[in-house]
Design a protein around this motif. Sequence first.
Motif, PDB file in Angstrom:
ATOM      1  N   ALA A 103       1.132  -0.938   0.081  1.00  6.60           N
ATOM      2  CA  ALA A 103      -0.227  -0.261  -0.116  1.00  6.60           C
ATOM      3  C   ALA A 103       1.254   1.499   0.283  1.00  6.60           C
ATOM      4  N   SER A 104       2.271   1.585   0.141  1.00  2.42           N
ATOM      5  CA  SER A 104       2.747   2.163   0.525  1.00  2.42           C
ATOM      6  C   SER A 104       3.446   3.036  -1.638  1.00  2.42           C
ATOM      7  N   ILE A 105       2.756   2.249  -1.698  1.00  5.84           N
ATOM      8  CA  ILE A 105       3.581   2.710  -3.111  1.00  5.84           C
ATOM      9  C   ILE A 105       2.679   2.938  -4.416  1.00  5.84           C
ATOM     10  N   THR A 106       2.971   4.238  -4.906  1.00  3.72           N
ATOM     11  CA  THR A 106       1.407   5.107  -5.735  1.00  3.72           C
ATOM     12  C   THR A 106       0.330   4.063  -6.584  1.00  3.72           C
ATOM     13  N   ASP A 107       1.051   3.083  -6.876  1.00  2.31           N
ATOM     14  CA  ASP A 107      -0.149   2.197  -7.263  1.00  2.31           C
ATOM     15  C   ASP A 107       0.014   0.454  -6.974  1.00  2.31           C
ATOM     16  N   PRO A 108      -0.177  -0.047  -6.251  1.00  2.00           N
ATOM     17  CA  PRO A 108      -0.315  -1.150  -5.239  1.00  2.00           C
ATOM     18  C   PRO A 108      -1.580  -1.856  -5.883  1.00  2.00           C
ATOM     19  N   PHE A 109      -1.294  -2.991  -5.193  1.00  3.95           N
ATOM     20  CA  PHE A 109      -1.852  -4.258  -6.393  1.00  3.95           C
ATOM     21  C   PHE A 109      -3.550  -4.386  -5.345  1.00  3.95           C
TER      22      PHE A 109
END
Length: 234
Positions: A64-70
């Motif tokens: 969730a910390s990245i811009t476009d998570p799975f």
Amino acid sequence: MKGFIRFRYRSGQLGLLLLLVSGISKAQDPHFSQYTFAPVWLNPALVAGKSDLQLSMNYRTQWASITDPFISPQATLIYPLLKRDQQRIGGLSLAIINDRGGANGTLVMTGISGTYAHNLQLRRDQYLSFGVSGGYRQHQLSSEGLTTESQFVNGSFDPGIDIGEDIANDQFNRPDLSAGINWDLEKQAILAGAGIALHHLIREEVAYISMPVATPFRATLHGHFAVTKNNLEF
């Protein structure tokens, strides 16, 4: 008033109910931490262990910390098959899942599956369940969200430059088949069980770009143990 307490071993918390899940896979499948609400994805045979009509849903976000998570929502409907004396014969299930990652859904997998599981009563308090799940999956790749080294010129990124990759197939569909076996013990104050499942038994060769690869195979081993006393479960 009846109480219900359950202690789990998960995320470093020690308890008396143990769960072991191990996988052998060469690619990622969604794994739900609330595994009890996604029995089909763990082991199709678990569908036979339900005595009530059940609708469950999961929503998983990875990294969730990245811009476009799975993002992976899923829903499962289980219909139990019972005798007149309420003894479990087996169960039927319908499940859907959507797994997407990247900007605007660069990589998307959508699947639907149907499951049948049957109970074999070994003793009054023991069951051996067999389950098979068949379904259909659609995989999509959108080049709009992709960036490659071909788009960097003199150290600067230019989104107007072609990505330089020949995507031969941006969508493919494939059948899916899983099977499993599960043993359950329901003996007075002791509840225990163990099972194994094999997923993606139909190993078709698929590819987005050039070199086709076989559909990844996955094996899952799981187990649980619980002790009850005075209507409390530990």
